[in-house]
Design an enzyme around this catalytic site. Structure first.
Site, mmCIF file in Angstrom:
data_model
loop_
_atom_site.group_PDB
_atom_site.id
_atom_site.type_symbol
_atom_site.label_atom_id
_atom_site.label_comp_id
_atom_site.label_asym_id
_atom_site.label_seq_id
_atom_site.Cartn_x
_atom_site.Cartn_y
_atom_site.Cartn_z
ATOM 1 N N GLU A 254 7.083 11.967 2.253
ATOM 2 C CA GLU A 254 7.670 11.522 0.988
ATOM 3 C C GLU A 254 6.841 11.981 -0.194
ATOM 4 O OE1 GLU A 254 8.457 7.361 0.732
ATOM 5 O OE2 GLU A 254 9.353 7.273 2.738
ATOM 6 N N LYS A 256 4.702 11.571 -3.396
ATOM 7 C CA LYS A 256 3.816 10.486 -3.826
ATOM 8 C C LYS A 256 3.880 10.393 -5.350
ATOM 9 C CE LYS A 256 -0.802 8.556 -3.093
ATOM 10 N NZ LYS A 256 -1.051 8.025 -4.416
ATOM 11 N N ARG A 261 2.636 0.217 -8.343
ATOM 12 C CA ARG A 261 3.417 -0.290 -7.230
ATOM 13 C C ARG A 261 4.138 -1.571 -7.620
ATOM 14 N NH1 ARG A 261 1.068 0.080 -1.247
ATOM 15 N NH2 ARG A 261 2.949 -0.475 -0.086
ATOM 16 N N ARG A 276 0.828 -4.949 -7.025
ATOM 17 C CA ARG A 276 0.117 -4.674 -5.788
ATOM 18 C C ARG A 276 -0.853 -5.803 -5.436
ATOM 19 N NH1 ARG A 276 -2.682 0.286 -3.650
ATOM 20 N NH2 ARG A 276 -4.249 -0.799 -2.463
ATOM 21 N N GLU A 305 7.544 2.341 -6.174
ATOM 22 C CA GLU A 305 6.604 2.791 -7.199
ATOM 23 C C GLU A 305 7.391 2.940 -8.503
ATOM 24 O OE1 GLU A 305 3.397 3.174 -6.434
ATOM 25 O OE2 GLU A 305 2.522 4.530 -7.917
ATOM 26 N N PHE A 345 10.707 2.987 -1.625
ATOM 27 C CA PHE A 345 10.344 3.707 -0.407
ATOM 28 C C PHE A 345 10.307 2.847 0.856
ATOM 29 C CE2 PHE A 345 6.368 3.030 -2.881
ATOM 30 C CZ PHE A 345 5.712 2.161 -2.025
ATOM 31 N N ARG A 420 -4.574 -0.751 6.196
ATOM 32 C CA ARG A 420 -4.635 0.698 6.078
ATOM 33 C C ARG A 420 -4.601 1.268 7.483
ATOM 34 N NH1 ARG A 420 -6.071 3.228 1.673
ATOM 35 N NH2 ARG A 420 -7.070 1.423 0.763
ATOM 36 N N LYS A 426 -1.902 9.806 3.401
ATOM 37 C CA LYS A 426 -1.690 10.508 2.131
ATOM 38 C C LYS A 426 -2.404 11.844 2.128
ATOM 39 C CE LYS A 426 -5.200 7.565 0.090
ATOM 40 N NZ LYS A 426 -5.617 6.667 -0.973
#
Ligand code: AMP
Length: 584
Positions: A254, A256, A261, A276, A305, A345, A420, A426
Site C-alpha cells: 500500500e 504510505k 493517523r 494514534r 491516515e 486502510f 509492531r 514499511k
C-alpha cells in the site's frame, strides 16, 4: 474478604516509595502491594491518580491548574500569605515540598479536619476537572483548599503535585499490567490476557476494575466496543524489497501516506475520531464527521491516515501543513483552508463483528464492500506484489508521486493490535544515509550551547529511545541541527514547562545535560549511521551500546506519540544490523 476503605495516606506513602526508585521490578512490587489493599471501587481511581488524571486519556478531562491558583488554595488552607508561599517555593523548587512544610506548621487550627480517603480525593479532583463557567476558578480553588486543609503533610505534597502535572512517577501502563498480574499470582503469568484487554480498550482503569470484580475470566470476555479506542497496529522495517518478499511472500503493498493517523468509530449517526495516542479528536474535524455520517454502513471501526488537500492546486499538503489542522481553536476557518482527505486502510469492527482476527485479505474485501468512496473518503491505494521487482516498481511510483514510501502487508495476518509485528513492513525512501528509516526519539534534556544559540537559550537536545524490557529511556544522541531559530524558541518554551531538577528517574544516561526535562515529547530524527559507542546507553543492559552519528531533526513538530511509543532499543539494534546488510 471485605476490604477497608483506603486512606489517601496509604496512596501518598506509595507515591513516596515509588518516587525513590527507578528499578522497574521494585516499582512493580510496590504497586502490587498497593493494589492488594484496594477494593474494586477504588482500583481504577488509584490508577488514574497514579498518572495524575481523573479519566482515561480519550476522555479529555483536564485537571491542570496554574501555579497561581494552587498558591491561592494553599494560602486559603494554611493561612500563609501568597508571598510567604512563593518564597518557600523558590527555596525548595517545588510547590509540593513547600506545601508539605507549611501544612506541618499550619497557622490555622484544624479543628474540623477529616481523614481523607482515596475516594474523597478522587471525587474532589473530578469536580475540579469538570468545573466550568464564570465562577469555576473560585470553585476549583475552594475544592483544592479543602483537600489541603484536611491533609497531613505528606498527603499535601501529592495533592498539590497532581493538578500541577508534577507527579511524574514514571509509571507506564506496561508496569501497571505487570503489577496486576503479580498481585494475583506472584508472577507475570496473567500479563498476556491483561494486555489483550488493554489493547482493545486503551483504558487501564477499566481493565483493572473488571479484573478486580470478575477475575481473569472476566478479562477474557472483554470485547471491542464502539467508542473505545483500540491500540493501533504498528509497522516493522526491512531494508529492501527482496527481504520483504523473503519474509512474507506474495503480499499487499500500500501507498504510505504522510499525514496523521485516525481511528474512526461509527454507530448510526454517532461518529468518534481518535488519534494514534487514543485521544478524542472528534471536534477538530467536522468535515470528516460529516463524511462518515453519510456512509451507509450501520457501524464500523476503521483505521486511516488523514492528509490535508489543496483543492486549488489539486495536490496534497506536506505533513507540516496538514498538522495545522490539529488545533483547538479556529477550527472551521482552517477546515475551509485545508480540508482533509481520508485514506482508509483497515477495518477492525463491522456491524457487530470483530474483524481484527480475520486475515488482511478478508478485511480488505470487507473494506471495499462496505466503505463508499467519495470526495473525502478514499481507500488506500494498493497492489499485490509477487516479486521484489513488482514491489520495487510500485515503491518507486509512490516515491515519484511525492509519497513517503510503501507498507507491505502480509495477506494472511490478523490486525496486530498495539504491536509492531511483521504483519506490516514499511519501506521508506532512504534519507541518503545508511539508515533505512527515521527514528522517533524522546527529548530528555538540553544544553544551552554557545554563541547565537546561547542567546536563544538552547543549543542541542539530548534524545533517548525506549527500552521496553526495563520500561526506561536510554540515550542515543545530542542533536543540534535540523531546526530553525523559530523551532528553537518553540522547543525551549515547551521544554521549560517540563523542566525537572534532576534527570528523570526513568532515564539511564551517562552524559550530562544543562537542563533535564521529563520524558514527554517525541521528535523524528535521522542521522548518517548507527555506530557502537560507549558514550550513550542505548543497548541491552550489559551488552553493546549504540549512538547515532551526525544526528539531525527531520521534522520539528512533536510527534503524536507517547514516550513509550518512541523507537525502542531493540529496533535500534535491528537498524544497526540492517545498515550493514545494506552497505554490504
Ligand atoms: P511509522 O510512523 O513510520 O512507523 O509508519 C507507520 C504509520 O504510517 C502508521 O502509524 C500510519 O499513520 C501511517 N500510514 C500511512 N499510510 C498507511 C497505510 N497504507 N497503512 C498503514 N499505515 C499507514
Amino acid at each position: 474478604m471485605v476490604k477497608l476503605v483506603m486512606d489517601f495516606k496509604t496512596l501518598a506513602f506509595a507515591f513516596s516509595s515509588l518516587e525513590k526508585t527507578t528499578k522497574r521490578l521494585e516499582m512493580t512490587k510496590i504497586l502490587a502491594e498497593l493494589f492488594a489493599k484496594a477494593s474494586a471501587d477504588e482500583i481504577a481511581k488509584i490508577l488514574y491518580l497514579l498518572q495524575g488524571r481523573v479519566a482515561p486519556p480519550f476522555e479529555e478531562k483536564e485537571l491542570g491548574l496554574g501555579e497561581r491558583l494552587v498558591e491561592q488554595a494553599i494560602s486559603l488552607a494554611t493561612g500563609y500569605h501568597a508571598s510567604e508561599i512563593r518564597e518557600l517555593y523558590t527555596e525548595l523548587g517545588d510547590l509540593g515540598l513547600a506545601v508539605e512544610k507549611l501544612v506541618g506548621k499550619k497557622k490555622q487550627q484544624t479543628l474540623f479536619a477529616k481523614k481523607l480517603t482515596v475516594l474523597d480525593v478522587f471525587s474532589a479532583f473530578k469536580k475540579i476537572a469538570e468545573a466550568s463557567g464564570p465562577k469555576s476558578q473560585q470553585l476549583k480553588i475552594k475544592l483544592l483548599a479543602e483537600l489541603i486543609h484536611n491533609s497531613e503533610p505528606i498527603e499535601a505534597r501529592y495533592i498539590v503535585r497532581i493538578p500541577l502535572n508534577k507527579l511524574r512517577l514514571g509509571i507506564g501502563d506496561p508496569t501497571v499490567l505487570d503489577a496486576l498480574s503479580v498481585m494475583k499470582k506472584g508472577d507475570k503469568q496473567l500479563r498476556e490476557s491483561l494486555e489483550r484487554a488493554y489493547n482493545v480498550t486503551s483504558n487501564i482503569g477499566f481493565v483493572a476494575e473488571k479484573f478486580f470484580r470478575e477475575g481473569i475470566k472476566g478479562i477474557n470476555t472483554i470485547k471491542i466496543e464502539i467508542g473505545r479506542p483500540i491500540r493501533p497496529a504498528l509497522a516493522e522495517r526491512l531494508p529492501n524489497a527482496e527481504e520483504i518478499i523473503k519474509k512474507i511472500g506474495r503480499c499487499a503493498v500500500e501507498a504510505k501516506y504522510d499525514g496523521f493517523r485516525m481511528q474512526i468509530h461509527k454507530k448510526g449517526k454517532e461518529v468518534k475520531l481518535f488519534s494514534r495516542a487514543a485521544t478524542d479528536m472528534t471536534y477538530m474535524f467536522p468535515e470528516i464527521v460529516d463524511a462518515i455520517r453519510l456512509q451507509k454502513c450501520e457501524s464500523f471501526i476503521i483505521d486511516s491516515e488523514c492528509l490535508g488537500y489543496d483543492p486549488k492546486n489539486r495536490r496534497y499538503h506536506s505533513f507540516q501543513e496538514t498538522m495545522q489542522r490539529r488545533r483547538k481553536y479556529g477550527i472551521s476557518d482552517k477546515a475551509k483552508e485545508i480540508p482533509l482527505h481520508l485514506f482508509v486502510f483497515d477495518i477492525l469492527y463491522l456491524n457487530g463483528d470483530e474483524m481484527i482476527n480475520k486475515a488482511y485479505e478478508q478485511r480488505r474485501k470487507a473494506l471495499e464492500k462496505n466503505i463508499d468512496e467519495n470526495e473525502t473518503v478514499h481507500l488506500s491505494d494498493m497492489i499485490i506484489a509477487e516479486t521484489p521487482e513488482e514491489l520495487l516498481d510500485y515503491f518507486n511510483a509512490c516515491v515519484n508521486a511525492g509519497l513517503e514510501g510503501v507498507i507491505a502487508k502480509d495477506l494472511k495476518a490478523p490486525y496486530t493490535v498495539g504491536a509492531r509485528k511483521f504483519a506490516w513492513i514499511k519501506l521508506k525512501k532512504s534519507y541518503e544515509t545508511a539508515l533505512s528509516d527515521t527514528i522517533d526519539a524522546v527529548i530528555v534534556g538540553y544544553d544551552i550551547g554557545k554563541g547565537k544559540r546561547k542567546e536563544l537559550g538552547l543549543g542541542t537536545i539530548l534524545v533517548a529511545v525506549y527500552d521496553e524490557q526495563e520500561d526506561v529511556f536510554k540515550t542515543l544522541a545530542k542533536v543540534g541541527t535540523g531546526f530553525s531559530e523559530e523551532d528553537i524558541k518553540r522547543f525551549k518554551q515547551k521544554l521549560d514547562e517540563i523542566k525537572i531538577p534532576h534527570k528523570s528517574p526513568r532515564l539511564i544516561s551517562k552524559v550530562e545535560a544543562d537542563v533535564w526535562v521529563e520524558p514527554k515529547y517525541v521528535v523524528e530524527i535521522s542521522g548518517d549511521e548507527i555506530t557502537k559507542s560507549s558514550m550513550h546507553t542505548c543497548g541491552i543492559s550489559g551488552g553493546e551500546t549504540y549512538a547515532l552519528r551526525f544526528p539531525r531533526i527531520v521534522r520539528s513538530e512533536f510527534r503524536d506519540k507517547r514516550p513509550e511509543e518512541a523507537t525502542t532499543v531493540t529496533e535500534i539494534i535491528k537498524m544497526a544490523k540492517m545498515q550493514k546488510r545494506k552497505s554490504g
